[in-house]
Scaffold this motif. Structure first.
Motif, PDB file in Angstrom:
ATOM      1  N   GLY A 150       0.896  -1.161  -0.001  1.00 22.12           N
ATOM      2  CA  GLY A 150      -0.051  -0.003   0.141  1.00 22.12           C
ATOM      3  C   GLY A 150       0.847   1.202  -0.101  1.00 22.12           C
ATOM      4  N   GLY A 151       0.114   2.475   0.292  1.00 17.55           N
ATOM      5  CA  GLY A 151       0.866   3.759   0.261  1.00 17.55           C
ATOM      6  C   GLY A 151       0.411   4.566  -0.882  1.00 17.55           C
ATOM      7  N   ARG A 152       0.973   5.815  -1.069  1.00 16.19           N
ATOM      8  CA  ARG A 152       0.598   6.714  -1.963  1.00 16.19           C
ATOM      9  C   ARG A 152       1.431   6.594  -3.057  1.00 16.19           C
ATOM     10  NH1 ARG A 152      -2.233  11.222  -0.350  1.00 16.19           N
ATOM     11  NH2 ARG A 152      -2.155  11.248  -2.892  1.00 16.19           N
ATOM     12  N   SER A 153       1.177   5.626  -4.033  1.00 18.78           N
ATOM     13  CA  SER A 153       1.867   5.262  -5.205  1.00 18.78           C
ATOM     14  C   SER A 153       1.565   6.495  -6.170  1.00 18.78           C
ATOM     15  CB  SER A 153       1.651   4.049  -5.655  1.00 18.78           C
ATOM     16  OG  SER A 153       0.252   3.767  -5.710  1.00 18.78           O
ATOM     17  N   ASP A 154       0.562   7.237  -6.102  1.00 20.94           N
ATOM     18  CA  ASP A 154       0.417   8.134  -7.217  1.00 20.94           C
ATOM     19  C   ASP A 154       1.424   9.108  -7.039  1.00 20.94           C
ATOM     20  OD1 ASP A 154      -0.412   8.684  -4.604  1.00 20.94           O
ATOM     21  OD2 ASP A 154      -2.282   9.966  -5.542  1.00 20.94           O
ATOM     22  N   GLN A 155       1.872   9.494  -6.044  1.00 21.73           N
ATOM     23  CA  GLN A 155       2.748  10.674  -5.686  1.00 21.73           C
ATOM     24  C   GLN A 155       4.235   9.964  -6.466  1.00 21.73           C
ATOM     25  OE1 GLN A 155       2.947  11.838  -1.666  1.00 21.73           O
ATOM     26  NE2 GLN A 155       0.907  12.667  -1.438  1.00 21.73           N
ATOM     27  N   ILE A 156       4.425   8.741  -5.891  1.00 26.09           N
ATOM     28  CA  ILE A 156       5.559   8.242  -6.572  1.00 26.09           C
ATOM     29  C   ILE A 156       5.837   8.080  -8.283  1.00 26.09           C
ATOM     30  CG2 ILE A 156       7.244   6.131  -6.616  1.00 26.09           C
ATOM     31  CD1 ILE A 156       6.307   5.539  -3.853  1.00 26.09           C
ATOM     32  N   LEU A 157       4.721   7.795  -8.597  1.00 29.01           N
ATOM     33  CA  LEU A 157       4.592   7.849 -10.168  1.00 29.01           C
ATOM     34  C   LEU A 157       4.671   9.224 -10.694  1.00 29.01           C
ATOM     35  CD1 LEU A 157       1.634   5.146 -10.634  1.00 29.01           C
ATOM     36  CD2 LEU A 157       4.148   4.772 -11.003  1.00 29.01           C
ATOM     37  N   GLN A 158       4.147  10.244 -10.190  1.00 32.87           N
ATOM     38  CA  GLN A 158       4.226  11.521 -10.538  1.00 32.87           C
ATOM     39  C   GLN A 158       5.667  12.326 -10.368  1.00 32.87           C
ATOM     40  OE1 GLN A 158       1.838  13.557 -11.971  1.00 32.87           O
ATOM     41  NE2 GLN A 158       3.517  14.630 -12.412  1.00 32.87           N
ATOM     42  N   ARG A 159       6.130  11.696  -9.334  1.00 33.22           N
ATOM     43  CA  ARG A 159       7.868  12.195  -9.213  1.00 33.22           C
ATOM     44  C   ARG A 159       8.561  11.406 -10.440  1.00 33.22           C
ATOM     45  NH1 ARG A 159       8.430  11.878  -2.760  1.00 33.22           N
ATOM     46  NH2 ARG A 159       7.002  13.711  -2.133  1.00 33.22           N
ATOM     47  N   MET A 160       8.189  10.075 -10.551  1.00 36.51           N
ATOM     48  CA  MET A 160       8.878   9.239 -11.454  1.00 36.51           C
ATOM     49  C   MET A 160       8.671  10.028 -12.891  1.00 36.51           C
ATOM     50  SD  MET A 160       8.613   5.449 -12.478  1.00 36.51           S
ATOM     51  CE  MET A 160       9.479   4.473 -13.916  1.00 36.51           C
ATOM     52  N   SER A 161       7.587  10.470 -13.390  1.00 38.88           N
ATOM     53  CA  SER A 161       7.342  11.167 -14.564  1.00 38.88           C
ATOM     54  C   SER A 161       8.088  12.386 -14.702  1.00 38.88           C
ATOM     55  CB  SER A 161       5.661  11.295 -14.740  1.00 38.88           C
ATOM     56  OG  SER A 161       5.346  11.977 -15.907  1.00 38.88           O
ATOM     57  N   ASP A 162       8.142  13.136 -13.658  1.00 34.63           N
ATOM     58  CA  ASP A 162       8.906  14.351 -13.716  1.00 34.63           C
ATOM     59  C   ASP A 162      10.232  14.134 -13.931  1.00 34.63           C
ATOM     60  OD1 ASP A 162       6.363  15.623 -13.220  1.00 34.63           O
ATOM     61  OD2 ASP A 162       6.835  15.854 -11.210  1.00 34.63           O
ATOM     62  N   PHE A 163      10.853  13.283 -13.231  1.00 35.90           N
ATOM     63  CA  PHE A 163      12.263  12.944 -13.347  1.00 35.90           C
ATOM     64  C   PHE A 163      12.686  12.352 -14.722  1.00 35.90           C
ATOM     65  CE2 PHE A 163      15.532   9.473 -13.091  1.00 35.90           C
ATOM     66  CZ  PHE A 163      16.635  10.382 -12.631  1.00 35.90           C
ATOM     67  N   MET A 164      11.770  11.470 -15.398  1.00 35.37           N
ATOM     68  CA  MET A 164      11.876  11.055 -16.614  1.00 35.37           C
ATOM     69  C   MET A 164      11.996  12.158 -17.663  1.00 35.37           C
ATOM     70  SD  MET A 164       9.970   7.377 -16.695  1.00 35.37           S
ATOM     71  CE  MET A 164      10.625   7.339 -18.514  1.00 35.37           C
ATOM     72  N   ARG A 165      11.074  13.152 -17.385  1.00 37.46           N
ATOM     73  CA  ARG A 165      10.920  14.164 -18.423  1.00 37.46           C
ATOM     74  C   ARG A 165      12.307  14.957 -18.416  1.00 37.46           C
ATOM     75  NH1 ARG A 165       6.486  15.203 -20.937  1.00 37.46           N
ATOM     76  NH2 ARG A 165       4.515  14.147 -20.046  1.00 37.46           N
ATOM     77  N   ASP A 166      12.734  15.157 -17.070  1.00 31.60           N
ATOM     78  CA  ASP A 166      14.075  16.216 -16.823  1.00 31.60           C
ATOM     79  C   ASP A 166      15.126  15.259 -17.420  1.00 31.60           C
ATOM     80  OD1 ASP A 166      12.706  17.961 -15.558  1.00 31.60           O
ATOM     81  OD2 ASP A 166      13.269  17.204 -13.666  1.00 31.60           O
TER      82      ASP A 166
END
Length: 305
Positions: A214-230
């Motif tokens: 469990g946990g806030r996986s949506d926040q992790i996915l959003q940070r992963m998306s921003d990191f990949m764009r950078d």
């Protein structure tokens, strides 16, 4: 002497092919095991519902060349294999007849194999770049679907509908494995195994952790998306900065080979001593060795930038 060199070259090619097949045995066995697992999962469902079609599961490629062609964005049928292999038979025979030396035919075959390998590698690299470029949008769609109350499995399935190739077939394969009874994280890892993409492996870890803990996986996915764009922006700037150096390395590495090949085909008599005289054969082997060393050094210099 020419016959001995020809036999030695053929022996080296066969040894390299045997080593390649030996190294890929473990990967093929793992793929067969995954396919067998999927078939055993599908069998009870098909027996219980004879009127319904079995779930669509993308077949795991059983041959290495089919997987390679698929990764390069080419058709994995026999026709494409014949189209790629036919010049490998015609060009060496024509070059050997032109110069009257079987050794030159072997060199032509090696050059064609090298060129074909570089071309396939370039296509695979472009496809990998397109896959990585599609990942941020897919992750953001998953975040939006999860934000309105959907589970990660439903968000993954809904976001897949808006994805285009080449990422879409991988995600469809993962969904097919989940319908066969496999967990979503393991299904994604199995579907993306041939590509060896770190973003897909990271997504598999995130999905597995969220499903089991469990946990806030949506926040992790959003940070992963921003990191990949950078990361994508930084890689584009790096490629633009080093493009001149990489192009210079390609020109310096291919110019001697193409020049020698053009001169040999244009004036075969000029190169006859290189194949029929002992000193000429030694000079030719020395030139090939120096070219190989120089190409390797240029490759390392271009990769280190």
């Amino acid at each position: 002497m020419t016959l001995a060199l020809l036999m030695a070259s053929i022996a080296l090619l066969l040894a390299a092919g045997a080593l390649h097949l030996w190294w890929s045995v473990a990967a093929r066995q793992q793929q067969r095991a995954a396919a067998l697992h999927a078939e055993t999962r599908l069998a009870p469902a098909a027996a219980g519902k004879p009127g319904n079609a079995s779930p669509a599961v993308v077949a795991v490629p059983r041959q290495r060349w089919a997987e390679l062609l698929r990764r390069a964005g080419l058709d994995d049928g026999r026709r494409m294999l014949v189209v790629l292999a036919l010049p490998g038979f015609v060009l060496p025979v024509a070059a050997g007849m032109r110069l009257g030396s079987a050794w030159f035919g072997v060199l032509t075959l090696l050059l064609y194999a090298l060129g074909l390998g570089l071309w396939l590698q370039r296509r695979i690299e472009k496809t990998r770049q397109r896959l990585v470029a599609q990942m941020p949008d897919f992750l953001e769609n998953m975040v939006r679907m999860a934000g309105i109350g959907n589970s990660l499995s439903m968000a993954f399935q809904s976001a897949t509908q808006n994805v285009t190739p080449p990422l879409r077939p991988i995600l469809d394969s993962a969904l097919g494995y989940t319908r066969a009874g496999m967990d979503l994280d393991r299904a994604l890892l199995q579907a993306a195994q041939a590509w060896r993409l770190q973003p897909l492996e990271m997504l598999s870890v995130i999905l597995g952790t969220s499903i089991r803990i469990g946990g806030r996986s949506d926040q992790i996915l959003q940070r992963m998306s921003d990191f990949m764009r950078d990361m994508e922006e930084v890689q584009r700037e790096l490629q633009a900065t080093t493009s001149e150096t990489r192009m210079s390395a390609w020109v310096l590495g291919l110019l001697p080979v193409l020049s020698a090949l053009f001169m040999a085909l244009l004036n075969p008599d000029f190169f006859q001593p290189m194949f029929h005289e002992p000193l000429g054969r030694k000079i030719l082997l020395l030139a090939v060795a120096l070219e190989a060393v120089g190409a390797f050094v240029l490759y390392r210099l271009a990769k280190s930038i």
